[in-house]
Design an enzyme around this catalytic site. Structure first.
Site, PDB file in Angstrom:
ATOM      1  N   HIS A 133      39.874  37.752  37.892  1.00  0.00           N
ATOM      2  CA  HIS A 133      39.818  38.872  36.934  1.00  0.00           C
ATOM      3  C   HIS A 133      39.514  38.424  35.506  1.00  0.00           C
ATOM      4  CE1 HIS A 133      41.346  41.425  40.077  1.00  0.00           C
ATOM      5  NE2 HIS A 133      42.514  40.808  40.144  1.00  0.00           N
TER       6      HIS A 133
HETATM    7 ZN   LIG Z   1      44.845  40.156  44.127  1.00  0.00          ZN
END
Ligand SMILES: [Zn+2]
Length: 371
Positions: A133
C-alpha cells in the site's frame, strides 16, 4: 540452485504499538518455526541489508524519506508532516524502528532482486516484504515504503523486460498498481476481498492495461481460488510471458485472519503459491498482510517448505509446537486459540464447496482479455 530465505532480527520484538494489528510477531515467529523444523541451512539464509536513502529514492520522494528518518529519531511527527505524509496517524504509527524496519524489509527485496538478476538464485523468499500500500510520498495501510515497487523497479533496472506481479493478499495491491499504471512492462494481478479497504481494484479497473483485478466475495474459499488460478491467473501469466515473477503472499485472506472475511485454508493458499511457482523460472515471494500470529507463522513457514519442495506435516514436531505455544495474541480470537493453531502446520481440509456465480463471472470477464 538452492532457494534463499531473507530475514533479520530487527523484526523481533518490534511492534506498531500494543493496540495495532501489527502488535504481533510475524517474521520472527516464521523464522523460528522454519528453524525448529530444520528447514534452513545457514548457506540458504541471508540477513536483510537495510535499503539506503538512494535505494529508497528510486521510488519514494526524498522529502518523505527524510521525514521518516526524523520521526524515528524524535519519536514524534510535527502536525503538518502528519498531514502531508500520513505518518503518526491512520494506522501508520510512530514506533521505535519506524524507518529502519521498513527500510530493512525493502533492502531484503532489493537483495532478492539482485540475487535473481545475477543468476545466484531462482527462488527467494522475503517474508518481511510485501508492503503493497505504500505510496511515493505517503504512508498507507501500515506500509511506509512500498517494497514490491522498489523490488520490481530493481528487476526492470537490471534488464528484465517484464515482471509479473501476483498479489494474494486480502487487500487490493493499490500502491503497486498505481506505481505501474500504464506501464506495459508490469502486469499486476490482484485477488482481494471486494468492498474492503482501500476500496479500489474493481473488476473494471485495468490500471491503464497493466492491471488485472479479481475482487472476490466474502467467504471466498479454496475451490474458488483454485478456479481463478487455473481459469485466469495461469492463462494471463502465460500470455504476459514475463521472465520473472513477484508473488505477494499476504496471509490475511485465510479464514483465521481477523482483518478479512475471506475463508481460505492454508492448503488452498499454498496450492495457489505452488501453482504460481510453476509458472516462472525466477520467482521472488514476499509476505504481506497477516494478523493472526499463529496462522501467519504457519502459512509463511509452509511457503518456505513449498519453495523447497518439502512435504508439509500435519502434526508438528515438539520443537516447532513450542514456537507456536509461546505466541500470545491480545485479541478476542487469541484468548482460547483452537488446538490445531499450536500443533499443526496444515489447516483441516475444507468441505468441498461449489464455485459461486460471481467468482465464475470474474473469470469470464478476465478470460476475454487473456484468451
Ligand atoms: Zn492485507
Amino acid at each position: 540452485m538452492k532457494p534463499v530465505l531473507i530475514g533479520g532480527e530487527i523484526y523481533r520484538g518490534s511492534s506498531y504499538g500494543s493496540r495495532h494489528p501489527l502488535a504481533i510477531p510475524r517474521v520472527s515467529s516464521t523464522l523460528d518455526l522454519i528453524r525448529a523444523l530444520d528447514w534452513v541451512r545457514e548457506e540458504n539464509y541471508r540477513d536483510s541489508p537495510m535499503a539506503t536513502e538512494a535505494d529508497l529514492s528510486r521510488f519514494h520522494d526524498p522529502a518523505y524519506i527524510k521525514a521518516l528518518i526524523r520521526a524515528e529519531a524524535a519519536q514524534k511527527v510535527p502536525p503538518e508532516e502528519r498531514q502531508q505524509f500520513n505518518i503518526g496517524c491512520n494506522g501508520n504509527p510512530v514506533f521505535a524502528e519506524m524507518f529502519r524496519r521498513p527500510a530493512t524489509a525493502a533492502g531484503g527485496g532489493l537483495l532478492a532482486a539482485d540475487l535473481i538478476a545475477e543468476g545466484r538464485a531462482t527462488r527467494v523468499f522475503n517474508p518481511a516484504g510485501g508492503t503493497h500500500h505504500g505510496l511515493k510520498n505517503r504512508a498507507s495501510g501500515f506500509c511506509f515504503f512500498n517494497e514490491p515497487v522498489l523490488t520490481i523497479l530493481r528487476l526492470l533496472d537490471s534488464g528484465f523486460p517484464r515482471v509479473l506481479y501476483l498479489d494474494l493478499d486480502a487487500h487490493h495491491g493499490d500502491g503497486v498498481q498505481i506505481a505501474f499504471t500504464g506501464d506495459a512492462r508490469v502486469l499486476c494481478i490482484s485477488v482481494h476481498e471486494a468492498g474492503r479497504w482501500p476500496f479500489s481494484g474493481s473488476a473494471e479497473d485495468d490500471g491503464g492495461g497493466s492491471a488485472l483485478n479479481l475482487p472476490v466475495p466474502q467467504g471466498f474459499h479454496d475451490a474458488e481460488l483454485g478456479y481463478l488460478v487455473e481459469r485466469v491467473i495461469v492463462p494471463a501469466a502465460r500470455s504476459f510471458a514475463a521472465p520473472v515473477m513477484f508473488i505477494q503472499a499476504g496471509a490475511d485472506a485465510l479464514a483465521d485472519d481477523p482483518l478479512s472475511k475471506l475463508s481460505l485454508s492454508n492448503r488452498g493458499y499454498w496450492q495457489a503459491v505452488r501453482r504460481a511457482l510453476s509458472l516462472s523460472e525466477r520467482v521472488i515471494i514476499s509476505g504481506g498482510g497477516g494478523y493472526n500470529p499463529w496462522s501467519v507463522a504457519r502459512a509463511w513457514a509452509g511457503v518456505w517448505g513449498i519453495i523447497n519442495g518439502l512435504p508439509l506435516p500435519d502434526e508438528l514436531p515438539p520443537e516447532a509446537q513450542a514456537v507456536l505455544q509461546n505466541l500470545v495474541w491480545d485479541h478476542r480470537l487469541g484468548r482460547e486459540p483452537p488446538h490445531h493453531w499450536k500443533t499443526t502446520l496444515c489447516d483441516p481440509p475444507l468441505d468441498p464447496q461449489p464455485v459461486r456465480a460471481e467468482v465464475a463471472a470474474l473469470a469470464e470477464r478476465a478470460g476475454a482479455r487473456f484468451a
